[in-house]
Design an enzyme around this catalytic site. Structure first.
Site: not given
Ligand code: XMP
Length: 477
Positions: A299, A305
Site C-alpha cells: 500500500v 503512488c
Molecule cells: P512500481 O514501484 O513498480 O509500483 O511502479 C507498481 C505498483 O504501484 C501500484 N499503483 C499505485 N499505487 N496509486 C497508488 O497508491 C496509484 O495511482 C497506483 N498505480 C499503481 C500498483 O500496486 C502497481 O502494481
C-alpha cells in the site's frame, strides 16, 4: 501513549552474506509460485497498469519466464483481444487455424491475413477438406489482387501434411527436411484438424524458460475491479483464455473485496484468483480466509503512488511483505511484493522477506514493450508512466470504461510522469535475474524457498545507505 512500532523498507536494510555452497550463479534456480497452482520460472510479474501491461509486454515477459497481468482500463472487447493476442502468440498445435475459401479473391485473402496477423492461410471449402495453402510466397507471386485463391495457392498434391498423432519432434523434422513453414494436420478424410508452424517450433526452443500452458501457449493474467462490469469482464477474460485473474483495488482489505472474491469464485471455480492490495498481517489473514490463491502486498510503495501523502496510510514495503508472508505461509498462499522495486537488490530483499514473486511497474516503464507512444524531446526519447489512481487514468476510465464519476471529485492517489526510453525489456530482465541469482549465491540459496529462509537482514543507517551506492568518485572533466 500507544507504542509506535518501527517499519522498514528495502533501502533500510541489507542481507548478511553467508558462506555459500553455490559454485556459480547458474546453480541458483529461480522457479517460484505465482498462485497456489501456477508456477513461474522467474519471480517477475508486470503490473496491471495502462502504461505497463498489454499483450506485447505479457508475451515478452512470459517468454522470459515471468507473467504479465493485462490492465483493465479498456472495454471488455479490447481486454479480451489483448488476452487472445498473448494466447495466439505461440502454440504446440494451432487447433483452429485460419482457413480461406478457394474462390475468394487475393485482395480478400490479404485483408483476412492482415486482420488476423498471420502470414499464410490454409485453403478449404465449408467441409474443411484441405485444398491447399496460400503462403506468403504464393501471395508475392500473384499477378493482381483480383485473381482467385485457388489460382495461385500451393495445391494439396504438393503439400507435406501430418496427422493427429504427429509429435513435436516429427513435425520439426518434417518442416526442416522439406524446408517448409507450415505443416497442416489432417484426419483420414483429409479434413483439417490442426496446424504446426516453424515459427511455433522456433519459439518453443528459443525460450527455454517460457511459462506455457498444456497447449504450448504463453500464460497470461487479466485484472478486474470490484464494481460495475467486473463479473462480466472476469467471465469474458476467462473465456478468452486468461490463466489467472487479479482483483485489484487500492485498499484490498475490505468488504467489497470479500464480496467480489466470493462472487468470482462462484462464477469461475477453477480460476486462480489473486487478491489485493494489503499491507498487514490482518489483511493477509482475511484474504487467505476469503479464498484468495495469492496475495498482492503493498500500500503506497509504488513509483507513481501518492497514497501515503494523500491518505497518510500505508506500511513501508519490507515490513508489509514480512508481516503478510508470515501469515500467508500458514495458508500455503503465495505473496506478490507489489511496488517499490527499483533495482535487482530490492527483488532479493523482497523474496528474502518472504515474497514468492515481485510485481513491477515503474522499473519497466520506458521499455519497448510498454503501451503508449515513444516521444522525442530534442535528442532524448520518453514514454509516459502513470499511477492507476492518477487523474489521467480517471479520465480514461470515464471515456473508455464509461464510468460515471464526476472528475471534479477525483482525489488522485497517483501521478503521471515521463520516463526516459530504456530499450528492450529482455536485457533489463536479464540484469534483474542476474542480480537475483547473485543475491541467492550471497545467501547460500539454491532455490527461492531457501532464500526466504536464509535471508538475515541488518538495519542500516543513512551512512550505510550512502556507502552502498557509488560514492566519493571524482569525475574527470
Ligand atoms: P512500481 O514501484 O513498480 O509500483 O511502479 C507498481 C505498483 O504501484 C501500484 N499503483 C499505485 N499505487 N496509486 C497508488 O497508491 C496509484 O495511482 C497506483 N498505480 C499503481 C500498483 O500496486 C502497481 O502494481
Amino acid at each position: 501513549m500507544r507504542a509506535i512500532p518501527l517499519a522498514l523498507t528495502y533501502d533500510d536494510v541489507l542481507i548478511r552474506p553467508k558462506k555459500t555452497t553455490l559454485l556459480s550463479r547458474s546453480q541458483a534456480i529461480t522457479k517460484t509460485k505465482l498462485t497456489k497452482k501456477i508456477s513461474l520460472n522467474i519471480p517477475i510479474v508486470s503490473a496491471n497498469m495502462d502504461t505497463i501491461t498489454e499483450a506485447k509486454m505479457a508475451i515478452t515477459l512470459a517468454r522470459l519466464g515471468g507473467i504479465g497481468i493485462i490492465h483493465r482500463f479498456m472495454t471488455i472487447e479490447d481486454n479480451v483481444e489483448e488476452i487472445k493476442k498473448v494466447k495466439r502468440a505461440q502454440n504446440f498445435i494451432i487447433t483452429d487455424p485460419y482457413i480461406v475459401d478457394p474462390f475468394r479473391t487475393i485482395k480478400e485473402a490479404k485483408e483476412f491475413s492482415a486482420e488476423k496477423g498471420v502470414s499464410g492461410l490454409l485453403v478449404a471449402n465449408g467441409d474443411r477438406k484441405l485444398k491447399g495453402i496460400l503462403s506468403r510466397r504464393d501471395l508475392s507471386l500473384a499477378r493482381d489482387d483480383s485473381q482467385l485463391v485457388y489460382e495461385i495457392m500451393t495445391s494439396r498434391n504438393k503439400l507435406v501434411v501430418g496427422n493427429k498423432t504427429t509429435t513435436f519432434d516429427q513435425a520439426r523434422d518434417l518442416l526442416r527436411e522439406n524446408r517448409i513453414e507450415k505443416l497442416p494436420l489432417v484426419d483420414e478424410d483429409d479434413v483439417i484438424v490442426g496446424l504446426i508452424t516453424s515459427a511455433d517450433i522456433k519459439n518453443l526452443t528459443a525460450y527455454p524458460l517460457a511459462n506455457i500452458d498444456e497447449k504450448g501457449q504463453l500464460i497470461v493474467g487479466g485484472s478486474v475491479g470490484v464494481r460495475g462490469d467486473y463479473l462480466e469482464r472476469a467471465q469474458a477474460l476467462a473465456e478468452a483464455g486468461a490463466d489467472v485473474l487479479v482483483i485489484d483495488i487500492a485498499h484490498g482489505h475490505s468488504e467489497m473485496m470479500f464480496n467480489a472474491l466470493k462472487k468470482i469464485k462462484e462464477l469461475l471455480p477453477e480460476m486462480e484468483v489473486i487478491a489485493g492490495n494489503v499491507a498487514t498481517a490482518e489483511g493477509a489473514r482475511d484474504l487467505c480466509e476469503w479464498g484468495a490463491d495469492a496475495l498482492k502486498v503493498g500500500v503506497g510503495p509504488g513509483t507513481a503512488c501518492i497514497t501515503r501523502l494523500v491518505a497518510g496510510a500505508g506500511v513501508p514495503q519490507l515490513t508489509a511483505v514480512m508481516e503478510a508472508a508470515e501469515v500467508a505461509k500458514k495458508f500455503g498462499v503465495p505473496i506478490i511484493a507489489d511496488g517499490g522495486i527499483q533495482k535487482s537488490g530490492d527483488i532479493v530483499k523482497a523474496l528474502g522477506a518472504g515474497a514468492d514473486t515481485v510485481m513491477i511497474g515503474g522499473l519497466f516503464a520506458g521499455t519497448d514493450e510498454t503501451p503508449g507512444l515513444l516521444m522525442s524531446r530534442g535528442e532524448k526519447k520518453y514514454k509516459v508512466y502513470r499511477g492507476s489512481a492518477s487523474f489521467a487514468v480517471a479520465q480514461r476510465r470515464q471515456t473508455v470504461n464509461q464510468e460515471k464519476k464526476n472528475l471534479n471529485e477525483v482525489v488522485p492517489e497517483g501521478v503521471e510522469s515521463t520516463i526516459p526510453y530504456k530499450g528492450s525489456l529482455t536485457e533489463l530482465v536479464g540484469q534483474l535475474v542476474g542480480g537475483l541469482k547473485s543475491g541467492m549465491s550471497y545467501t547460500n540459496s539454491h532455490t527461492i524457498s531457501e532464500l526466504q529462509m536464509n535471508a538475515d537482514f541488518v538495519q542500516i543507517t543513512n551512512a550505510g545507505l550512502r556507502e552502498s551506492g557509488p560514492h566519493d568518485l571524482q569525475e574527470v572533466k
